[in-house]
Design an enzyme around this catalytic site. Structure first.
Site, PDB file in Angstrom:
ATOM      1  N   GLU A   1      62.749  59.336  30.390  1.00 25.96           N
ATOM      2  CA  GLU A   1      63.627  58.538  31.253  1.00 25.96           C
ATOM      3  C   GLU A   1      63.461  57.043  31.063  1.00 25.96           C
ATOM      4  OE1 GLU A   1      59.966  57.699  32.923  1.00 25.96           O
ATOM      5  OE2 GLU A   1      60.703  59.644  32.260  1.00 25.96           O
TER       6      GLU A   1
ATOM      7  N   ARG B   1      63.286  55.076  28.390  1.00 23.78           N
ATOM      8  CA  ARG B   1      64.246  54.474  27.455  1.00 23.78           C
ATOM      9  C   ARG B   1      65.661  54.499  28.031  1.00 23.78           C
ATOM     10  NH1 ARG B   1      62.265  58.937  23.337  1.00 23.78           N
ATOM     11  NH2 ARG B   1      60.479  58.446  24.661  1.00 23.78           N
TER      12      ARG B   1
ATOM     13  N   ASP C   1      54.099  54.339  36.591  1.00 24.53           N
ATOM     14  CA  ASP C   1      55.040  54.258  35.476  1.00 24.53           C
ATOM     15  C   ASP C   1      55.948  53.038  35.612  1.00 24.53           C
ATOM     16  OD1 ASP C   1      55.752  55.297  33.050  1.00 24.53           O
ATOM     17  OD2 ASP C   1      57.071  56.846  33.839  1.00 24.53           O
TER      18      ASP C   1
ATOM     19  N   ASP D   1      57.506  59.415  38.390  1.00 27.76           N
ATOM     20  CA  ASP D   1      58.098  60.204  37.319  1.00 27.76           C
ATOM     21  C   ASP D   1      57.650  61.659  37.421  1.00 27.76           C
ATOM     22  OD1 ASP D   1      59.267  61.139  35.042  1.00 27.76           O
ATOM     23  OD2 ASP D   1      57.841  60.177  33.660  1.00 27.76           O
TER      24      ASP D   1
ATOM     25  N   LYS E   1      56.982  67.752  34.710  1.00 29.25           N
ATOM     26  CA  LYS E   1      55.609  67.633  34.218  1.00 29.25           C
ATOM     27  C   LYS E   1      54.772  68.762  34.812  1.00 29.25           C
ATOM     28  CE  LYS E   1      55.729  62.571  33.758  1.00 29.25           C
ATOM     29  NZ  LYS E   1      55.529  62.471  32.300  1.00 29.25           N
TER      30      LYS E   1
ATOM     31  N   ASP F   1      62.241  63.854  30.638  1.00 27.92           N
ATOM     32  CA  ASP F   1      60.986  63.132  30.815  1.00 27.92           C
ATOM     33  C   ASP F   1      60.917  61.900  29.919  1.00 27.92           C
ATOM     34  OD1 ASP F   1      58.567  62.628  32.000  1.00 27.92           O
ATOM     35  OD2 ASP F   1      57.423  64.016  30.750  1.00 27.92           O
TER      36      ASP F   1
END
Length: 550
Positions: free
Chosen positions: A378, A380, A316, A298, A305, A376
């Site tokens: 992502e 859900r 993740d 991620d 980030k 960010d």
């Protein structure tokens, strides 16, 4: 990817008091105690007398040993000539729980691993002081030796990347563990042994998926790892969706996240479906439908980030890893009262010219218009369409009232702030009526896989309500979920809305209601301090205790 090799469990045996006298093949002893003098008064098999006597004398001569993490005693009268002793620490305070045994055993096994001459230890566990405990507390300590054994097995496991790059690592590993259980009915030990083995097998698979770097366990490799392991089981059906066109058609929110990675073949996404069916459908009482977030890296996407916060984002995928592991555990236990359907969303949230961005409005599988607010968020997105599909499967089943729908994900930083190293469970109305969160919490407490239950409130829905007539739901408010109040609750509301599950809550007729629970494992997925702590594989044990244990 080179062929995946699962790290088999060591030779594990449980011995009751009567069997302990015939224990052989040990090259060292580990004693976990809380009261050395009381241990000496138990009905100890004569073969263990030297160990208990030496421990008692040692503690009397060195009071500080009661507080030390690990002590080593060398004596020729002991099996292998050595004994590791470690105290549990206090067990009777309000905040003490069964994990005291797990923590003590982990310290002891870690010490044993550093002693090249101890490969098959004998583990002796002093039972909790049940006579001094309230009834409810006794129940929470009843599985102390299962918890201790699981902790030992976790400490004996080595990460898949280390196994593949250090050829002699498995040769150096501990080969066996014999556990002496005092005061337990010996007739139940065989069943409990299989229970422990099943949980640890699932946890090992989960660690192997959740831990590796983003190239070693890319979405493609994660799917192949799951397929390779499940091929050893005859009662799990596996299917993998590879086609980008199919993914875009069936799972538009998922496909949006994967857009930036499409031009890199090795970063291609995968959706894995796993199915376990009871061998006797007439006995099925609960149908489990589960979706796991499997983001193997991620970057944050266009909302990239910064400040070093990308470190550790290869993990993740621990939600999907745990769901895959739970399937493995279920397959080994072969429950007749459960059907289990699991979808794993493996994808990479990359950044680039084709990345999805804030302000996009994307229609979900359920027909819900989602306005993106932060790329960010992502997790859900990759789960919502699969959750909608699980909803469809549950409604198409012969009895939707048996459905128990879950999402599991390392989803929010807010969960870490709110609960630290614990899972957060959030239920919709039908799930709350069934007390699914409380069942998980109580059973997790008993097996040392603890979680907290968070309540869904009106604010969790209001904060993502549409601001124009162009969208039906906001993916995220203007600030990130880790920085606003109730930041781990409202994503569960989003998932319910985006998947259409909000139309199957308490405000509809009973036959159309569906029980849904979201599990945020962001703070619990790896041991602290992180990043790169050991993958915990939570909540496999809690789920197993709740749904698979007869």
């Amino acid at each position: 990817m080179t062929g995946y090799q699962f790290m088999q469990l060591p030779d594990l045996q449980f011995h009751g008091e009567k069997q302990a006298g015939s224990v052989s093949g040990c090259d060292g002893v580990i004693v976990v105690f809380h009261d050395a003098e009381a241990l000496a008064t138990l009905n100890i098999p004569s073969s263990l007398d030297p160990s208990v006597k030496l421990l008692t004398e040692f503690v009397k001569s060195d009071e500080s040993s009661k507080k030390k993490d690990v002590n080593v005693i060398i004596n020729s009268n002991l099996p292998g000539g050595k004994m590791i002793v470690t105290p549990t620490g206090p067990l009777l305070r309000d905040h003490d729980d069964v994990r005291r045994y797990a923590e003590a055993v982990k310290r002891a096994i870690s010490r044993a691993k550093s002693m090249e001459t101890m490969k098959r230890p004998l583990l002796v566990l002093q039972p909790p002081p049940f006579d001094k405990m309230e009834e409810s507390v006794r129940a929470e300590f009843a599985l102390y030796y299962e918890v201790a054994t699981l902790a030992a097995l976790a400490e004996m496991h080595e990460p898949v990347e280390a196994r593949e790059t250090l050829p002699d690592l498995e040769q150096k590993a501990l080969k066996g563990l014999q556990v002496v259980i005092l005061g337990e009915d010996e007739s139940v030990l065989a069943t409990k042994l299989e229970f422990v083995k099943a949980i640890e097998t699932g946890r090992r698979l989960a660690r192997d998926i959740g831990s590796p770097d983003p190239e070693r366990m890319s979405s493609i490799n994660a799917a192949e790892t799951v397929k390779t392991f499940m091929s050893t089981l005859s009662n799990v059906q596996v299917s993998v969706i590879e086609s980008l066109e199919t993914l875009k058609k069936e799972y538009p929110l998922f496909a949006a996240v994967t857009r930036a990675a499409e031009h890199v073949p090795r970063h291609a996404p995968r959706v894995v479906h796993l199915e376990y069916r009871s061998p006797d459908q007439s006995q099925v009482t609960e149908e489990l439908y589960m979706v796991g977030k499997g983001i193997n890296y991620d970057t944050g996407g266009a909302n990239i980030k910064t400040g070093g916060n990308m470190t550790g984002m290869s993990r993740d995928k621990c939600g999907a890893a745990a769901m895959a592991g739970f399937v493995a555990t279920c397959a080994m236990l072969k429950p007749k009262h459960i059907n289990l359907s699991v979808d794993l969303a493996f994808a990479r949230n990359s950044v680039g010219s084709n990345a999805y961005v804030a302000d996009e409005i994307i229609r979900s599988r359920a027909g819900v218009r989602v306005r993106v607010g932060n790329t960010d968020a992502e997790g859900r997105m990759v789960m919502a369409d699969l959750l909608a599909q699980m909803k469809e499967r549950a409604l198409a089943s012969s009895d939707p009232s048996k459905a128990r729908i879950f999402t599991c994900a390392t989803l929010t930083g807010h969960c870490v702030y709110a609960y630290g190293p614990y899972v957060a469970a959030m239920e919709n109305g039908p799930a709350k009526m069934l007390r699914l969160g409380e069942r998980l919490k109580c059973n997790g407490q008993k097996i040392g896989d603890c979680l907290e239950v968070s309540t869904m409130r009106p604010e969790d829905y209001e904060v993502i309500s549409p601001v124009t007539n162009c969208e039906d739901v906001l993916q995220i408010p203007m600030r990130s979920s880790g920085m606003i109040a109730r930041g781990h609750q409202y994503p569960a509301a989003f998932l319910a809305i985006a998947s259409g599950l909000n139309k199957h809550s308490l405000d509809v007729e009973p036959q159309k209601r569906l029980a849904y629970t979201h599990l945020d494992v962001a703070g619990a997925a790896e041991e602290k301090p992180g990043p790169y702590g050991r993958i915990t594989a939570t909540p496999i044990a809690a789920l197993t205790m709740t749904f698979l244990k007869n």
